[in-house]
Write a protein that holds these residues in place. Structure first.
Motif, short mmCIF file in Angstrom:
data_model
loop_
_atom_site.label_atom_id
_atom_site.label_comp_id
_atom_site.label_asym_id
_atom_site.label_seq_id
_atom_site.Cartn_x
_atom_site.Cartn_y
_atom_site.Cartn_z
N GLU A 45 0.69 -1.22 -0.04
CA GLU A 45 -0.11 0.07 -0.09
C GLU A 45 0.94 1.39 0.13
O GLU A 45 0.59 2.26 -0.63
CB GLU A 45 -0.88 -0.07 1.25
N LEU A 48 1.92 1.68 -3.61
CA LEU A 48 1.05 2.28 -4.51
C LEU A 48 0.76 3.87 -4.25
O LEU A 48 0.59 4.55 -4.94
CB LEU A 48 -0.36 1.48 -4.31
N LEU A 49 0.67 3.96 -2.88
CA LEU A 49 0.31 5.65 -2.49
C LEU A 49 1.35 6.31 -2.91
O LEU A 49 1.09 7.60 -3.26
CB LEU A 49 0.25 5.54 -1.01
N ARG A 52 1.27 6.98 -6.68
CA ARG A 52 0.14 7.82 -7.14
C ARG A 52 0.21 9.17 -6.80
O ARG A 52 -0.07 10.07 -7.55
CB ARG A 52 -1.16 7.34 -6.50
N LEU A 112 -2.76 -5.79 -5.09
CA LEU A 112 -3.34 -4.52 -4.55
C LEU A 112 -4.06 -3.94 -5.54
O LEU A 112 -5.09 -3.13 -5.09
CB LEU A 112 -2.42 -3.91 -3.70
N VAL A 113 -3.38 -3.60 -6.45
CA VAL A 113 -4.01 -2.69 -7.69
C VAL A 113 -5.42 -3.30 -7.97
O VAL A 113 -6.46 -2.71 -8.41
CB VAL A 113 -3.05 -2.62 -8.78
N THR A 115 -7.52 -5.24 -6.66
CA THR A 115 -8.63 -5.15 -5.86
C THR A 115 -8.82 -3.61 -5.29
O THR A 115 -9.67 -3.52 -4.37
CB THR A 115 -8.16 -6.06 -4.52
N SER A 116 -8.28 -2.53 -5.71
CA SER A 116 -8.47 -1.30 -5.24
C SER A 116 -9.52 -0.55 -5.79
O SER A 116 -10.16 -0.98 -6.80
CB SER A 116 -7.11 -0.49 -5.65
N PRO A 117 -10.19 0.14 -5.05
CA PRO A 117 -11.51 0.74 -5.30
C PRO A 117 -11.49 1.62 -6.85
O PRO A 117 -10.26 2.41 -7.02
CB PRO A 117 -12.03 1.72 -4.30
N ALA A 119 -10.63 0.28 -9.63
CA ALA A 119 -9.66 -0.45 -10.60
C ALA A 119 -10.47 -1.17 -11.61
O ALA A 119 -11.62 -1.47 -11.34
CB ALA A 119 -8.81 -1.53 -9.86
N ILE A 132 -5.40 1.30 -12.70
CA ILE A 132 -6.33 2.48 -11.87
C ILE A 132 -5.63 3.86 -12.34
O ILE A 132 -4.80 3.85 -12.28
CB ILE A 132 -6.06 2.22 -10.28
#
Length: 267
Positions: A45, A48-49, A52, A112-113, A115-117, A119, A132
């Motif tokens: 996480e 990814l954060l 982004r 993680l990507v 299953t991310s909101p 995506a 995403i």
């Protein structure tokens, strides 16, 4: 932990990714092996954060979410299964569902990507990708069965977008974009492939197609030469090494390298 290591945070990872050259507003295909990056505060996480944060709201993150076990068991070699198992597996293998089926062997970051909101995921039952960001639909829509990693695949769309490829803690053996160069060889061997997929009524079907016989056996030496060409930026990410490259440059180099070193092959 060895002396000199330290925890890596969202902020410190973002600083390293900026230094590496990740472009704000860009599109980046990420292959990640996080174990070699050291202690990450937040694990995948945090990565990814951080990514982004650097890309900003106009940027798009893409990952491979392949399902290699969803294939014809007659071709399994690692390990092989007895021939009398083949019909049982073909009848019982769950149909690929882009919304549910987990990726295999792609790592925690890819999952993680996926299953991310927000995506999205392409619907290829064997070599799907997830993304995403604002370019996700353009990249993932229309992933044809018989062009798994070719011109009309998400790899081809990434090439159209002049996307970047980011390798985190992995080498070019994991650089899926190099397969696009295989499709661009004048003659390549082909094979018959199969997979199970979900259909509209909730059932499943077995689908078959002909496609390029993929071969990543030479990607590591190809990658050594690619790194030496100047097309790849190397730098620290966590305790490991990040490699950043324009996908177009990597694919163009790989087309020439394969032609010289693998030669042309016929079916």
């Amino acid at each position: 932990m060895s002396a000199g290591t330290r925890p890596h945070t969202r902020a410190s990872l973002a600083a390293q990714l900026r230094d590496l050259g990740v472009r704000p507003g860009g599109t980046v295909l990420v292959h990640a092996g996080l174990r070699g990056l050291g202690f990450l505060c937040g694990g995948p996480e945090a990565v990814l954060l951080a990514l982004r944060d650097v890309l900003g709201p106009a940027g798009t993150v893409v990952v491979p979410t392949h399902t290699p076990e969803n294939s014809d068991p007659a071709g399994w070699t690692n390990p092989p299964v007895p021939a009398d198992w083949w019909p049982v597996i073909r009848d019982g293998l769950p149909g690929f569902d882009p919304a549910v089926t987990p990726s295999r062997f792609m790592g925690a970051f890819a999952e993680l990507v996926r299953t991310s909101p927000g995506a999205r995921r392409s619907d290829h039952p064997h070599v799907s990708f997830a993304a995403i960001g604002p370019a996700a639909e353009r990249i993932l829509t229309g992933h044809r069965l018989d062009d798994m990693l070719g011109e009309t695949s998400p790899l081809g769309r990434l090439h159209d977008l002049d996307a970047d490829v980011l390798l985190l803690g992995v080498g070019h053996g994991s650089n899926t974009s190099l397969h696009l160069a295989e499709y661009r060889q004048p003659a390549v061997p082909r094979q018959r492939l199969g997979a199970a997929r979900l259909i509209a009524d909730g059932g499943r079907e077995w689908v078959w197609w002909d496609d390029v016989r993929l071969d990543d056996g030479g990607f590591e030496p190809l990658g050594v030469d690619l790194d030496a060409s100047g097309a790849v930026r190397l730098g620290p990410v966590g305790d490991g090494t990040g490699r950043l490259m324009r996908q177009r440059a990597a694919v163009d180099f790989a087309v020439r390298w394969l032609a010289r070193n693998r030669g042309t092959e016929t079916t």
